[in-house]
Motif scaffolding. Structure first.
Motif: not given
Ligand code: SAH
Length: 355
Positions: A172-174, A205-208, A210-213, A255-257
């Motif tokens: 994810y991060n990379n 991770m899909i939720r993450k 979304a949270d990270d927009e 969150k993202t639409k």
């Protein structure tokens, strides 16, 4: 300082680099100059940094190295597709693909060496070895394809898909940091809407995301909207069944639409009947979505066979009746094993077996 103690300079952020210069008694703005050479201009050695003095270049060489990827082997398909076997600093190999169409040139890039997910129909899953790619290794694959687009097609790179080797959400991060570089003005300045991340669908991770927009597109390798069938194809479905995936996708949309794309292969005798097609149509109603029906690319003599045209037509008809956009995608680069699911470092494996 010994060779091995030198740090990979592209692991430093711009502010890390500024701190380095200030600590060395140099001007802070040098950092921005060096940063642009490293990312925007993708230089492979310090001596090409022409606006940096010789002394500063020597200082950089003393402390850092640039772990640039190397295109080890380039293969051209009859349909114009190009596959790069890319050598990393530790001699590991990943593959990336340039896919030309009339309107677009797409880079398909890898996010991991090998893959840990064991999808039964995918050649990459057969590669046991695995490590995550660093942000610069992902970025460099894009740059190599951008240059090939200009050299061989005289056209710019227009799109990027994370559909090469590996599962991007397990790195994810990379992956996000690479996308950050690809979209930033100091990097390639590409619009996020031209980037698509494809995943087996890891709910957490899909939720993450979304949270990270995030502003890029999301694609899910679905292949079946019936748990029993999906678990048989993709073991990840045992720990993350469709209900959990659906809930994570609802969260994503709230969150993202942003719509999602479902990638879907239809196999003979596995998911080529009406029951599966109707289940897919139902799943597509959970949030706004569209479907890419991809052709199966055989990886061995095993149980999987591409479904008949009638089954594909039946799917398209059922989806369209429900107002769902479904596109049937032709396979590209099959003759050089560059198509979806065929990336398996075959040439490297062939080399090794000669030893
Ligand atoms: N791990 C991510 C990224 C890989 S993308 C993901 O699964 O989405 C590669 C795409 O090709 C996925 O949609 C995958 O399901 C599909 N694929 C894998 N093997 C294939 C094959 N043999 N033929 C056609 N598509 C395949």
């Amino acid at each position: 300082m010994g060779e091995s103690q030198k740090r990979d300079i592209r692991k430093l952020s711009l502010s890390d680099l500024e701190e380095f210069f200030v600590a060395q008694g140099e001007k802070k703005f040098r950092a921005k100059q060096v940063y642009e050479w490293l990312w925007n201009k993708s230089l492979k050695n310090f001596d090409e940094m022409t606006n940096i003095s010789l002394t500063t270049r020597e200082l950089l060489k003393q402390h850092f190295e640039i772990n640039h990827i190397q295109v080890d082997l380039m293969q051209h398909s009859q349909d114009g597709t190009i596959k790069n076997a890319v050598k990393l600093f530790d001699d590991k190999i990943v593959e990336s693909v340039l896919i030309p169409t009339n309107k677009r040139i797409t880079a398909c890039v890898s996010s991991q060496v090998g893959c840990s997910l064991d999808c039964n129909f995918c050649a990459t899953a057969r590669l046991k070895r695995m490590r995550n790619l660093n942000p610069d290794e992902i970025y460099d694959q894009v740059v190599a394809i951008k240059e090939e687009a200009e050299t061989y097609f005289q056209r710019p790179l227009t799109n990027i898909v994370f559909m090469g080797m590996g599962e991007p959400l397990l790195n994810y991060n990379n992956v996000l940091s690479a996308i950050d570089k690809i979209t930033s003005p100091e990097g390639l300045g590409m619009a996020p809407r031209r980037i698509t991340l494809s995943t087996v669908g890891i709910p957490k991770m899909i939720r993450k995301l979304a949270d990270d927009e995030v502003k890029f597109n999301l694609a899910i390798s679905l292949h079946s909207a019936i748990n029993e069938t999906r678990s048989r194809l993709m073991p990840i479905n045992d720990s993350s069944p469709l209900e959990e995936l659906a809930n994570a996708l609802k969260y994503w949309y709230q969150k993202t639409k942003r719509k999602v794309t479902y990638e879907y292969v239809i196999w003979e005798g596995i998911n080529d009947d009406e029951r599966h097609a109707k289940a897919l149509a139902k799943f597509c109603k959970i949030i706004p979505s569209k479907v890419n029906i991809i052709q199966y690319n055989p990886i061995d003599e095993g149980e999987f066979r591409q479904a008949k045209q009638e089954a594909v037509d039946m799917y398209v008809q059922i989806l369209e009746q429900q107002g769902i956009i479904a596109k049937v995608r032709k396979s590209r680069g099959q003759d050089i094993d560059a198509a979806c699911g065929q990336l398996a470092n075959k040439n490297e494996v062939a080399e090794l077996s000669k030893i």
